[in-house]
Structure formats: C-alpha cells, structure tokens
Design a protein around this motif. Structure first.
Motif, PDB file in Angstrom:
ATOM      1  N   GLY A 124       0.845  -1.337   0.124  1.00  0.00           N
ATOM      2  CA  GLY A 124       0.077  -0.046   0.078  1.00  0.00           C
ATOM      3  C   GLY A 124       0.819   1.225  -0.211  1.00  0.00           C
ATOM      4  O   GLY A 124       2.107   1.255  -0.073  1.00  0.00           O
ATOM      5  N   ALA A 125       0.089   2.335   0.287  1.00  0.00           N
ATOM      6  CA  ALA A 125       0.630   3.598  -0.001  1.00  0.00           C
ATOM      7  C   ALA A 125       0.930   4.236   1.386  1.00  0.00           C
ATOM      8  O   ALA A 125       1.510   5.391   1.450  1.00  0.00           O
ATOM      9  CB  ALA A 125      -0.251   4.698  -0.754  1.00  0.00           C
ATOM     10  N   SER A 126       1.108   3.830   2.349  1.00  0.00           N
ATOM     11  CA  SER A 126       1.481   4.073   3.699  1.00  0.00           C
ATOM     12  C   SER A 126       3.042   3.292   4.278  1.00  0.00           C
ATOM     13  O   SER A 126       3.149   2.620   3.859  1.00  0.00           O
ATOM     14  CB  SER A 126       0.484   3.929   4.823  1.00  0.00           C
ATOM     15  N   LYS A 127       3.617   4.253   4.854  1.00  0.00           N
ATOM     16  CA  LYS A 127       5.065   3.675   5.569  1.00  0.00           C
ATOM     17  C   LYS A 127       4.882   2.732   6.298  1.00  0.00           C
ATOM     18  O   LYS A 127       3.882   2.625   7.047  1.00  0.00           O
ATOM     19  CB  LYS A 127       5.709   4.975   5.845  1.00  0.00           C
ATOM     20  N   GLY A 128       5.417   1.781   6.044  1.00  0.00           N
ATOM     21  CA  GLY A 128       5.204   0.568   7.120  1.00  0.00           C
ATOM     22  C   GLY A 128       4.477  -0.728   6.573  1.00  0.00           C
ATOM     23  O   GLY A 128       4.034  -1.862   7.142  1.00  0.00           O
ATOM     24  N   ASN A 129       3.623  -0.212   5.425  1.00  0.00           N
ATOM     25  CA  ASN A 129       2.790  -1.288   4.923  1.00  0.00           C
ATOM     26  C   ASN A 129       3.560  -2.215   3.952  1.00  0.00           C
ATOM     27  O   ASN A 129       4.171  -2.030   2.870  1.00  0.00           O
ATOM     28  CB  ASN A 129       1.648  -0.658   4.025  1.00  0.00           C
ATOM     29  N   HIS A 130       3.748  -3.536   4.436  1.00  0.00           N
ATOM     30  CA  HIS A 130       4.314  -4.483   3.738  1.00  0.00           C
ATOM     31  C   HIS A 130       3.490  -5.821   3.510  1.00  0.00           C
ATOM     32  O   HIS A 130       4.148  -6.914   3.300  1.00  0.00           O
ATOM     33  CB  HIS A 130       5.651  -4.768   4.317  1.00  0.00           C
TER      34      HIS A 130
END
Length: 644
Positions: A596-602
């Motif tokens: 996804g488009a948020s930091k930490g989304n893996h």
C-alpha cells in the motif's frame, strides 16, 4: 482537403533553434521566436528547421507525463503514493480512467504536428536552397518518426495539414480528415524512411544527428509493427475503420521478413560507427553517455541553459526539462539515522529529485528480474542501496546509529532492498519506525532492509539507469532540483537484435548465425558480463555469459522476447508500444502485486486492471476536436470509438 487546429503552423515555439554552424561538433542552438513560411526558402531557414527537429525530441523524451503514458498501466509500473490523476488514469485499475481530456495521452498529438509541418517545409524547399539530399533526409526521417509515433498511439491520423497530403501548410485550417493506418504507413512512413536509409550518411554529420543506421532501425520497427497490425491476432479494432489489407498487395509475412532483413542489415552495416557496449553497465552509466550504442537521444547539457533548453538550477516540471526520472524516485530523503536525515537529495545517478508518482510492481522484481546473480541488468537498472551523505549537507558527524543501533559512516548503506526473501524473517515496524520509512531489520546488519514482497507504492528501488548526473557538484549535493542534464535515450543499437528476433519468431526466414535464439543470446551474453556492482558500490569483474546463454529456452516465443525487452529497456518508455504492437497488453498486464501507500505497509495485494480492446489506441485530444469547425457528427466520427 483542409486541416487542423495546429496554431503553430510552421513550428512556432518559445524557443526554436537555428543551426548556424558547428561548435565542438554539436548543434549550435540560437533562440528564435517564430518561423515564417518564406524562412524555409533560405539557407538559414532550412538549417533552423533541421535543428528544431532535434529540439522537439526534448518535448517528448524526458517529459514525465508523456513518459508516464508509456509505462504506467503496463507490467513495468503502476502509480505511486503521490500520484495525481494524470498517473492514476493511466493505470486502468479503477483509480481513474483514460478519457479524451486526459493530459498524458494528448502530449504526443500537440507536440509532433508542428514538427511534421516543419519537416515538410524543409523537404519542399531545401533542394532549391542548395542543400543535398543527405541533409533533407534528416527531415524525412523526423517526419516518418513522428508519424510512426502517431499511428501507433491513435490509429489513422491526418496526412493533410491543409495544403494537401504531406505538403507544407502555411495557413490555419479548422477542418480535418484522418487517413487510415495503411495509408499512413505506405504513403508517409515507409517512403520517407526508405529515402532516409538510402541517403543519410553512415556516420553522423554532428554528434547525435541521425544516420543510415538510425533510419534502418525505425524502418525495421515500422515494418514489424505494421505486420502485426495486418495480422491482428486478437481482433483489436482499428480506426478509421478499414480492411486490414495492404494497399501495395503485401501480407503480414512479407512485412515480417522485411523487418528481419532491414534489422540484420542494420547490425551488419553499422561499421565502426555503432556497436554494443561491452557491459550493460557501460550502456547506462552517466559517465559514458552518448556512447556508440546510442542511435538517437534528446540531448541536454550542464554547460549552458540555452543549449540545455531549461534551467540548470531548478526544475519546472514541464518540457523541455528532462524530469522523467523523478517519477520513479521515492522520497528517500525521509530516511533517518539517529534522528538525522541521513540520505540527502543529491544530483547523482542513484538519487535525484523524488516525486513518487510511479512505482515498479513486485512482479518486476520477482519475475522480470528474477535472475539477479548472473544477469547484470537488475543491478544496472535500479538503485537498490541508499547510502548516507549527510556530511555533504554540513553535518560533521563521523557516524550515525542505524539498524540495530549499529553505526554507519558516510557512504555506508542506510537502506537496502534485498534481492530475495531472506531465510530469517525481517522485523518490520508497525509504522514508519525509527528509520522513518517503515523499513525493517535483520540480525547483525547495520542497514535497514526491505524484501521484494515488501515493496510498496511509497518505498521502492529507484531507477538508477536514467538518474541525473552533474560534474559541477563539487563536494556538495549539487543541483538535485534541476531537470537532468543527461541525454534521454530514444533508440539504441541493441534494439536491432530484438526486432530481428521478433520477426524471426513470427516466421521470417533467418540467416546463418542469426536465428531468434542466437540474436537474443547476443544480448543475454552481454548481460552476463559485469565490470561494476552498483549494489555493493565496488568494481566487479565477472563473466556469466555461458550461464545466461544456457538458461535461454531452446525455442523462444513472443512472451520470452517481451520479457527480454523489459529486462533490457525497463523504464525507458518502450513498454506500452511493445504490448500494444504484439497485442499482449491485457494478457501480461491485467494484474499486479504491490503493497500500500503508507509507510510500514508491507502486505502485498493483488490489483486487477480492466484493459479493453478499444484502449489499444488512445483518444484524440478533446482540445483538438473542440477547436475544429466541423459538425457535431463529423467531430464524433473523428474521435476513436468509445472515447466519445
């Protein structure tokens, strides 16, 4: 018949250029406000028109929104976390849609028609002004070059700009009729390119000017593309509607054979002027720009804003800036070590200005570039290690604490994108984490890490191969906010091998030593040779050619050639044309994986695209249709179906 809204009837531009002579064997560009019709009857006018043709490449190649239209929505890229509608529209994944007012699909139309008319003006007048056919054929090349781009993008387009087919137009017209695809090829593209092949010199008259070899490549590509169009294996509609019959009586097989013949002639006839570089790294490293593999490029320079065509200190975000590389650059400047921004924006090839408008998909790293050990092209395409440069921003700290609290010195790895999934699971933070981008840790490592399946719309390997380069940075960060002063590649000698191989797969009779597999293996053998490792930032001498050749299937097909083309030309703007030509767009790009488009989304998710047959040609720009004085019925008929 009359034509067309093009207000710049004779290549009016904010900066048009006059070839007044030669300076270090480059085009001598001088500002001029307008070309008037009588200007092309003069020696200076013809020279100026020719020079404008090279300048107009800058309005396409390096123009990020046009670049986006050729890559986003293919199997090479999707939209990034900071994308606006210009990028989401092109992805066809439900976040937007391509319509007649979409800006990216209009850029080509608005850019090339003024140049086509300029080329016609030169072709009609240059001989009377005392110029040899060898120079006039440069104009023939560019007229064919532009029409080839148009016909691949929009289907049939007008050959008459108001004064007759392929005639120089000197008066504004607000009415237009589109020619069919076969007419555009057989009346415009093929005749101009054949004359260019016959009359252009073997060696360029100035650095970067077109030659017999350049024309051969585009003639071979045009034959190949038209052959596919005639064959139409997946029943893709064309417009204006016309039978898929060649006016000259040839079938698809004849054109595939011509593509093979011309491409192999290009390989054999290049002499000492053009050649493959020894390694893939040598093709793309900025210190070796304008090498013998480069047949055509949109040129720039850091020496002069006039000759560069744009500012040397800031980027405008518009043509003629070369700002395409910003789009596939994530915001690495968010990275922190010891609470300090440890990777500063810098005008060097691995970094540059981040816009985060486009993102490579996970499939690119797991499938296209599956072999990261033998094949140098992954390492020669992406920035996979981001190194500390805080010292260049005035921070004198000798080290900063990074992953696992371990110290890192300037030049050390702050973040590494791993080649594959590690056997020890990565410990990812729940959000952005101490590193501020959501990267993870592995035991004993001082660099933060992200694995291929953790690549997202917001954090991903950057595109090293077209990154910026300056020689005037000194000991600082240079001018990272300016457009790149590197030439943007348009055509490479290596493509001859792919064109010939594709034609061979489609049934062309081959020459000894030049079967499809043998041609592709020339490229793969080169890809196995290393002289530098970008990931490790160290010299690396290795020759994995034998392993690369051994891994090539005994029989190769179109899908394999397309995979090889993406490995060779990833991120250079070839892909949409490749998938449309072979009618493989839906098959190869209808889904992809990305986080996804948020930091930490893996967490990787599968995204589906809806690619419909009518979308294999782009809409005629609505501004063009609105500006024409025609009946509503005529305007509707002018637009490609389903875009009305």
């Amino acid at each position: 018949m009359k034509l067309i809204k093009i207000k710049t009837i004779v290549a009016t531009a904010l900066l048009t250029l006059v070839l007044g002579g030669c300076n270090d064997n480059i085009l001598d560009e001088q500002p001029r406000s307008i070309y008037e019709p009588g200007y092309f009857k003069t020696e200076k006018g013809v020279q100026g028109g020719i020079t404008y043709m090279y300048f107009h490449l800058r309005n396409l190649y390096g123009q990020a929104y046009y670049y986006n239209s050729l890559i986003t929505g293919t199997d090479e890229a999707t939209y990034g976390a900071s994308a606006d509608g210009n990028f989401k529209d092109m992805d066809l994944s439900g976040a937007g849609s391509i319509i007649s007012t979409s800006y990216p699909t209009s850029i080509l139309w608005g850019t090339v028609f003024p140049n086509i008319n300029t080329a016609s003006g030169v072709i009609e007048n240059a001989a009377a002004a005392g110029f040899a056919e060898s120079l006039i054929s440069e104009a023939r090349f560019f007229r064919a070059f532009d029409y080839f781009l148009l016909v691949q993008t929009y289907g049939g387009v007008p050959l008459d700009l108001g004064a007759g087919e392929l005639k120089f137009n000197t008066s504004t017209s607000r009415f237009s009729v589109r020619n069919t695809v076969p007419q555009v090829y057989t009346k415009a593209i093929f005749p101009d390119l054949i004359k260019a092949v016959n009359n252009l010199p073997t060696a360029p008259r100035l650095t970067g000017t077109v030659t017999k070899t350049t024309a051969r490549l585009f003639l071979a590509k045009a034959y190949l593309t038209y052959a596919w169009w005639l064959q139409n294996p997946n029943n893709i509609p064309t417009y204006p509607e016309t039978p898929r019959v060649d006016p000259d009586g040839h079938d698809a097989a004849w054109y595939f054979q011509q593509a093979y013949n011309v491409a192999t002639e290009g390989i054999d006839g290049a002499g000492s002027t053009y050649a493959l570089q020894a390694t893939y790294y040598d093709v793309n490293v900025a210190t070796n720009d304008r090498n013998k593999e480069m047949l055509l490029y949109a040129d720039h320079t850091e020496k002069s804003e006039v000759y560069n065509g744009s500012s040397l200190t800031f980027g405008s975000g518009g043509a003629p800036d070369n700002f395409a590389s910003w789009m596939l650059t994530w915001n690495y400047t968010d990275l922190k070590s010891s609470g300090v921004f440890s990777v500063q924006r810098e005008a060097v090839q691995p970094l540059g200005r981040p816009w985060v408008r486009m993102a490579p998909t996970i499939n690119v790293f797991e499938k296209t570039f599956a072999d990261k050990t033998n094949d140098s092209r992954y390492d020669g395409t992406f920035t996979t290690v981001y190194r500390g440069n805080w010292n260049k921003a005035g921070n004198a700290s000798a080290t900063l604490n990074n992953a696992n609290g371990l110290p890192v010195a300037p030049g050390g790895a702050i973040l590494t994108f791993l080649d594959s999934e590690p056997s020890t699971p990565i410990t990812y933070p729940s959000g952005s984490g101490a590193n501020n981008v959501g990267a993870g840790e592995l035991p004993g490592r001082s660099d933060y890490v992200i694995s291929p399946r953790g690549i997202s719309r917001i954090v991903y390997p950057g595109l090293w191969k077209i990154g910026p380069y300056r020689t005037d940075n000194g000991t600082g960060l240079g001018q990272p906010n300016a457009g790149s002063t590197r030439p943007f590649p348009v055509a490479k000698f290596s493509e001859f091998y792919f064109v010939a191989a594709e034609a061979a797969v489609k049934g062309a009779t081959t020459k000894a030593g030049k079967s499809a597999r043998e041609l592709i293996n020339v490229i793969r053998a080169r890809a196995g040779k290393w002289r530098f490792d970008n990931n490790g930032n160290v010299a690396k001498v290795a020759d994995n050619s034998a392993a690369m050749i051994a891994a090539t299937p005994a029989t190769i097909d179109i899908n394999y050639i397309l995979e090889e083309r993406s490995r060779e030309f990833y991120g250079e703007g070839y892909r949409w044309f490749d998938l449309v030509r072979t009618q493989k767009w839906e098959e190869l790009a209808s889904s992809y994986e990305i986080c996804g488009a948020s930091k930490g989304n893996h967490t990787a998710v599968k995204v589906n695209r809806t690619i419909l047959k009518y979308q294999y040609i782009r809409p005629i720009p609505q501004g063009q249709i609105d500006a024409m004085i025609m009946t509503p019925e005529q305007k509707k008929a002018y637009q490609n179906p389903s875009y009305n």
